[in-house]
Design a protein around this motif. Structure first.
Motif, PDB file in Angstrom:
ATOM      1  N   TRP A   1       2.362   1.887  -3.469  1.00  0.00           N
ATOM      2  CA  TRP A   1       1.462   2.516  -4.441  1.00  0.00           C
ATOM      3  C   TRP A   1       1.379   4.021  -4.220  1.00  0.00           C
ATOM      4  O   TRP A   1       1.363   4.806  -5.175  1.00  0.00           O
ATOM      5  CB  TRP A   1       0.067   1.895  -4.332  1.00  0.00           C
ATOM      6  CG  TRP A   1      -0.026   0.461  -4.747  1.00  0.00           C
ATOM      7  CD1 TRP A   1      -0.502  -0.579  -4.018  1.00  0.00           C
ATOM      8  CD2 TRP A   1       0.380  -0.100  -6.010  1.00  0.00           C
ATOM      9  NE1 TRP A   1      -0.415  -1.752  -4.722  1.00  0.00           N
ATOM     10  CE2 TRP A   1       0.121  -1.487  -5.952  1.00  0.00           C
ATOM     11  CE3 TRP A   1       0.937   0.427  -7.167  1.00  0.00           C
ATOM     12  CZ2 TRP A   1       0.394  -2.340  -7.001  1.00  0.00           C
ATOM     13  CZ3 TRP A   1       1.216  -0.426  -8.222  1.00  0.00           C
ATOM     14  CH2 TRP A   1       0.946  -1.787  -8.132  1.00  0.00           C
ATOM     15  N   LYS A   2       1.315   4.434  -2.957  1.00  0.00           N
ATOM     16  CA  LYS A   2       1.285   5.867  -2.663  1.00  0.00           C
ATOM     17  C   LYS A   2       2.566   6.546  -3.145  1.00  0.00           C
ATOM     18  O   LYS A   2       2.537   7.623  -3.742  1.00  0.00           O
ATOM     19  CB  LYS A   2       1.111   6.095  -1.162  1.00  0.00           C
ATOM     20  CG  LYS A   2      -0.241   5.687  -0.610  1.00  0.00           C
ATOM     21  CD  LYS A   2      -0.306   5.950   0.892  1.00  0.00           C
ATOM     22  CE  LYS A   2      -1.647   5.522   1.462  1.00  0.00           C
ATOM     23  NZ  LYS A   2      -1.733   5.774   2.923  1.00  0.00           N
TER      24      LYS A   2
ATOM     25  N   VAL B   1       0.468   7.041 -13.872  1.00  0.00           N
ATOM     26  CA  VAL B   1      -0.030   6.794 -12.521  1.00  0.00           C
ATOM     27  C   VAL B   1      -0.372   8.086 -11.789  1.00  0.00           C
ATOM     28  O   VAL B   1      -1.208   8.091 -10.879  1.00  0.00           O
ATOM     29  CB  VAL B   1       1.019   6.002 -11.705  1.00  0.00           C
ATOM     30  CG1 VAL B   1       0.476   5.612 -10.338  1.00  0.00           C
ATOM     31  CG2 VAL B   1       1.453   4.762 -12.467  1.00  0.00           C
TER      32      VAL B   1
ATOM     33  N   ARG C   1       2.752   7.009  -7.064  1.00  0.00           N
ATOM     34  CA  ARG C   1       2.024   8.160  -7.608  1.00  0.00           C
ATOM     35  C   ARG C   1       2.700   9.471  -7.207  1.00  0.00           C
ATOM     36  O   ARG C   1       2.804  10.398  -7.999  1.00  0.00           O
ATOM     37  CB  ARG C   1       0.585   8.119  -7.091  1.00  0.00           C
ATOM     38  CG  ARG C   1      -0.308   9.155  -7.751  1.00  0.00           C
ATOM     39  CD  ARG C   1      -1.740   9.043  -7.306  1.00  0.00           C
ATOM     40  NE  ARG C   1      -2.517  10.135  -7.872  1.00  0.00           N
ATOM     41  CZ  ARG C   1      -3.602  10.631  -7.299  1.00  0.00           C
ATOM     42  NH1 ARG C   1      -4.057  10.125  -6.170  1.00  0.00           N
ATOM     43  NH2 ARG C   1      -4.246  11.639  -7.870  1.00  0.00           N
TER      44      ARG C   1
ATOM     45  N   ASP D   1      -4.079   8.877 -11.397  1.00  0.00           N
ATOM     46  CA  ASP D   1      -4.938   7.738 -11.105  1.00  0.00           C
ATOM     47  C   ASP D   1      -5.402   7.824  -9.653  1.00  0.00           C
ATOM     48  O   ASP D   1      -4.661   7.509  -8.725  1.00  0.00           O
ATOM     49  CB  ASP D   1      -4.181   6.422 -11.345  1.00  0.00           C
ATOM     50  CG  ASP D   1      -5.073   5.208 -11.261  1.00  0.00           C
ATOM     51  OD1 ASP D   1      -6.173   5.319 -10.664  1.00  0.00           O
ATOM     52  OD2 ASP D   1      -4.698   4.146 -11.782  1.00  0.00           O
ATOM     53  N   ALA D   2      -6.630   8.268  -9.462  1.00  0.00           N
ATOM     54  CA  ALA D   2      -7.151   8.479  -8.107  1.00  0.00           C
ATOM     55  C   ALA D   2      -7.428   7.179  -7.369  1.00  0.00           C
ATOM     56  O   ALA D   2      -7.830   7.203  -6.198  1.00  0.00           O
ATOM     57  CB  ALA D   2      -8.418   9.323  -8.162  1.00  0.00           C
ATOM     58  N   ASN D   3      -7.205   6.047  -8.029  1.00  0.00           N
ATOM     59  CA  ASN D   3      -7.351   4.775  -7.323  1.00  0.00           C
ATOM     60  C   ASN D   3      -6.249   4.591  -6.277  1.00  0.00           C
ATOM     61  O   ASN D   3      -6.383   3.781  -5.368  1.00  0.00           O
ATOM     62  CB  ASN D   3      -7.301   3.605  -8.311  1.00  0.00           C
ATOM     63  CG  ASN D   3      -8.546   3.547  -9.183  1.00  0.00           C
ATOM     64  OD1 ASN D   3      -9.649   3.712  -8.692  1.00  0.00           O
ATOM     65  ND2 ASN D   3      -8.358   3.332 -10.474  1.00  0.00           N
ATOM     66  N   PHE D   4      -5.150   5.351  -6.452  1.00  0.00           N
ATOM     67  CA  PHE D   4      -4.044   5.298  -5.511  1.00  0.00           C
ATOM     68  C   PHE D   4      -3.991   6.607  -4.737  1.00  0.00           C
ATOM     69  O   PHE D   4      -4.107   7.690  -5.321  1.00  0.00           O
ATOM     70  CB  PHE D   4      -2.705   5.090  -6.235  1.00  0.00           C
ATOM     71  CG  PHE D   4      -2.674   3.882  -7.129  1.00  0.00           C
ATOM     72  CD1 PHE D   4      -3.052   2.646  -6.661  1.00  0.00           C
ATOM     73  CD2 PHE D   4      -2.275   4.001  -8.449  1.00  0.00           C
ATOM     74  CE1 PHE D   4      -3.024   1.537  -7.483  1.00  0.00           C
ATOM     75  CE2 PHE D   4      -2.245   2.901  -9.288  1.00  0.00           C
ATOM     76  CZ  PHE D   4      -2.626   1.656  -8.796  1.00  0.00           C
ATOM     77  N   ASP D   5      -3.808   6.521  -3.433  1.00  0.00           N
ATOM     78  CA  ASP D   5      -3.647   7.730  -2.626  1.00  0.00           C
ATOM     79  C   ASP D   5      -2.266   8.328  -2.867  1.00  0.00           C
ATOM     80  O   ASP D   5      -1.383   7.704  -3.460  1.00  0.00           O
ATOM     81  CB  ASP D   5      -3.795   7.402  -1.139  1.00  0.00           C
ATOM     82  CG  ASP D   5      -5.231   7.056  -0.774  1.00  0.00           C
ATOM     83  OD1 ASP D   5      -6.144   7.561  -1.440  1.00  0.00           O
ATOM     84  OD2 ASP D   5      -5.413   6.266   0.170  1.00  0.00           O
TER      85      ASP D   5
ATOM     86  N   ASP E   1       0.830  -1.205   0.000  1.00  0.00           N
ATOM     87  CA  ASP E   1       0.000   0.000   0.000  1.00  0.00           C
ATOM     88  C   ASP E   1       0.866   1.257   0.000  1.00  0.00           C
ATOM     89  O   ASP E   1       0.585   2.228  -0.718  1.00  0.00           O
ATOM     90  CB  ASP E   1      -0.926   0.012   1.224  1.00  0.00           C
ATOM     91  CG  ASP E   1      -2.067  -0.992   1.097  1.00  0.00           C
ATOM     92  OD1 ASP E   1      -2.308  -1.476  -0.022  1.00  0.00           O
ATOM     93  OD2 ASP E   1      -2.718  -1.280   2.124  1.00  0.00           O
TER      94      ASP E   1
END
Length: 206
Positions: free
Chosen positions: A54-55, A102, A58, A105-109, A51
């Motif tokens: 991913w943050k 990326v 981005r 991409d708002a799927n990732f914080d 997690d």
């Protein structure tokens, strides 16, 4: 005992994850570290887990964008400067196309949403200087003009860096920016000269 963080390993992991997303490879702890001489523990050491990775992925796109925008030296021509910031945006996306995919991409914080928002502030300040200099109408909203300029850049580079069109498509940029700035009140001839001065082919990928 805490493990030592190696910035080079962090960068490798981020760039590999971005590449895997672009090529639609399944991303797991093991597949992420494949080809990198580290264990899966490196993901926890640098990001606290997937997690966090991913943050960071981005956020890295905006970090590199901020670095590129900061390299644009303000001049006494704010219209030229706003154009130069647009080409810096284009150049960053072309240099880092995997990360660019990326960034929005708002799927990732984000690790630091404010730092990402601050990248737009470079354009807002240039727009405000243009308004104060009388290049735009007095009632011009700097944030709106900055957002519109960003939209021109984003639209063009999305079609080139991550889309189907060739790089010469970017040559439409000066025409689009000139139309935007003159519609905001700038003198057409003066505007063309400023845009031509600020349009940096090396950064824009022409």
């Amino acid at each position: 005992m805490a493990r030592t963080k190696d910035p080079a390993v962090r960068t490798q992991l981020i760039e590999r994850a971005a590449h895997m997303l672009r090529t639609r490879e399944p991303i797991t702890l093991r597949s992420l570290v494949a080809g990198i001489p580290v264990s899966t523990m490196a993901v926890y050491t640098h990001f606290g887990g997937m997690d966090g990775m991913w943050k960071a992925l981005r956020q890295e796109g905006f970090t590199r964008l901020a670095t590129r925008l900061a390299q644009v030296t303000p001049s006494d021509d704010p219209v030229r400067d706003l154009t130069a910031l647009v080409t810096a945006y284009l150049g960053n996306a072309l240099d880092h196309p995997d990360l660019y995919r990326v960034m929005f991409d708002a799927n990732f914080d984000l690790e630091d949403a404010q730092a990402a928002d601050d990248t737009l502030e470079y354009l807002v300040q240039a727009a405000e200087r243009g308004r104060q200099a009388g290049r735009y109408r007095p009632n011009t909203n700097p944030l709106e003009l900055a957002t519109q300029s960003w939209a021109v850049a984003h639209g063009l580079v999305s079609l080139v860096a991550t889309g189907p069109l060739p790089r010469p498509t970017l040559a439409h940029g000066p025409l689009l920016l000139t139309a935007l700035f003159t519609a905001t009140g700038d003198d057409p001839d003066r505007c063309r000269r400023s845009v031509d001065s600020g349009w940096q082919p090396r950064l824009a990928g022409d």
